[in-house]
Design an enzyme around this catalytic site. Structure first.
Site, PDB file in Angstrom:
ATOM      1  N   HIS A 120      24.558  59.688  28.124  1.00 18.25           N
ATOM      2  CA  HIS A 120      24.172  60.578  29.215  1.00 18.25           C
ATOM      3  C   HIS A 120      22.785  61.177  29.025  1.00 18.25           C
ATOM      4  O   HIS A 120      22.306  61.907  29.897  1.00 18.25           O
ATOM      5  CB  HIS A 120      25.196  61.706  29.364  1.00 18.25           C
ATOM      6  CG  HIS A 120      26.538  61.242  29.851  1.00 18.25           C
ATOM      7  ND1 HIS A 120      26.716  60.594  31.043  1.00 18.25           N
ATOM      8  CD2 HIS A 120      27.772  61.327  29.280  1.00 18.25           C
ATOM      9  CE1 HIS A 120      27.997  60.304  31.209  1.00 18.25           C
ATOM     10  NE2 HIS A 120      28.661  60.730  30.157  1.00 18.25           N
TER      11      HIS A 120
ATOM     12  N   GLU B 104      38.788  60.970  25.305  1.00 19.59           N
ATOM     13  CA  GLU B 104      38.316  61.738  26.459  1.00 19.59           C
ATOM     14  C   GLU B 104      39.013  61.360  27.761  1.00 19.59           C
ATOM     15  O   GLU B 104      38.574  61.774  28.831  1.00 19.59           O
ATOM     16  CB  GLU B 104      36.800  61.561  26.611  1.00 19.59           C
ATOM     17  CG  GLU B 104      36.341  60.114  26.628  1.00 19.59           C
ATOM     18  CD  GLU B 104      34.834  59.959  26.673  1.00 19.59           C
ATOM     19  OE1 GLU B 104      34.140  60.953  26.959  1.00 19.59           O
ATOM     20  OE2 GLU B 104      34.350  58.848  26.420  1.00 19.59           O
TER      21      GLU B 104
END
Length: 268
Positions: free
Chosen positions: A46, A147
């Site tokens: 990211h 996650e």
């Protein structure tokens, strides 16, 4: 080769604090690495950067002595091996949802006979010192991110994967997935259901005899996580630190100068 200091720290029973770099710039990376973190991770998933920024960032951080790691964009052999060749001593891999995913990740981390890593340590053979080929397998760290709801359901099987060094919790995505968007994403979860989920993942790691890490937003929460038994905590990152410090300075200035007016001559 230069030994992995995170492994030595953990062998002594000590927790580690990890820095996070999402700005693709060697100077900001150098500043981060100079602050005393035990390890620093470049966010290739990211972060505002690509491989062309990763290598010079590793070069800039080398002198700090911090253990350099990368979060790769995906569980893909080419990018994992290239990050290792650039100088990463550890890889955080996102979206590891099954034991099969974890095994595929582990195979990328080490040379035969313990894995399928392709040999070509272009930079790291210089940066890591002599005999990299002979010692790299024992020094690389692989952390699988937990996650998603699928990964949470399979956490015991993932943790039991031979060669996996640890689990790393991404609280934002984990919260989104487990609650199907009912709770907003974010770090430092205080909801009882999320604390229970976090501690379930931690327990799975401990049961398997591997390490556990978690991404945190504040030192206070990181210290709490260490108290629970986590071995590694990430406490914020470069972009958040920059925004927080700049915002605090502007806010303080506004408070101190409230009610003042500037005259035509430039004096207050």
């Amino acid at each position: 080769m230069i030994a992995n200091r995170l492994k030595a720290l953990w062998a002594e029973g000590k927790p580690a604090i990890n820095g996070w770099c999402s700005i693709g710039n060697p100077f900001t990376a150098e500043i981060m690495a100079a602050q005393g973190f035990d390890s620093v991770t470049i966010d290739m998933q990211h972060g505002a950067l690509d491989y062309s920024a990763v290598l010079p960032m590793f070069q800039a951080m080398r002198a700090s002595g911090a253990v350099l790691m990368a979060r790769v964009p995906w569980n893909e052999p080419g990018v994992i091996m290239k990050a290792l060749d650039a100088g990463a001593y550890g890889i955080i891999c996102p979206m590891v949802n099954t034991a099969e995913d974890a095994a595929a990740f582990v195979r990328c981390l080490r040379y035969p006979p313990h894995g399928e890593r392709s040999f070509g340590p272009t930079r790291v053979s210089f940066a890591a010192g002599a005999n990299y080929a002979g010692e790299a397998n024992d020094n690389m760290i692989g952390l699988a991110m937990i996650e998603t709801a699928e990964a949470f359901a399979n956490v015991d099987a993932i943790a039991a994967t031979p060669g996996l060094d640890g689990l790393y919790i991404g609280p934002a995505d984990l919260t989104l997935s487990l609650t199907q968007g009912r709770l907003a994403p974010g770090f430092d979860r205080e909801e009882p259901e999320m604390i229970a989920a976090i501690q379930t993942i931690l327990a799975a790691a401990k049961k398997a005899g591997i390490r556990a890490g978690i991404h945190c937003g504040t030192p206070d929460y990181a210290a709490k996580a260490i108290g629970w038994g986590f071995d590694l905590t990430t406490v914020g990152g470069d972009s958040r630190f920059l925004a927080a410090a700049a915002g605090a300075a502007v806010t303080k200035f506004r408070e101190l100068t409230k009610g003042t007016a500037k005259t035509e001559g430039g004096a207050y």
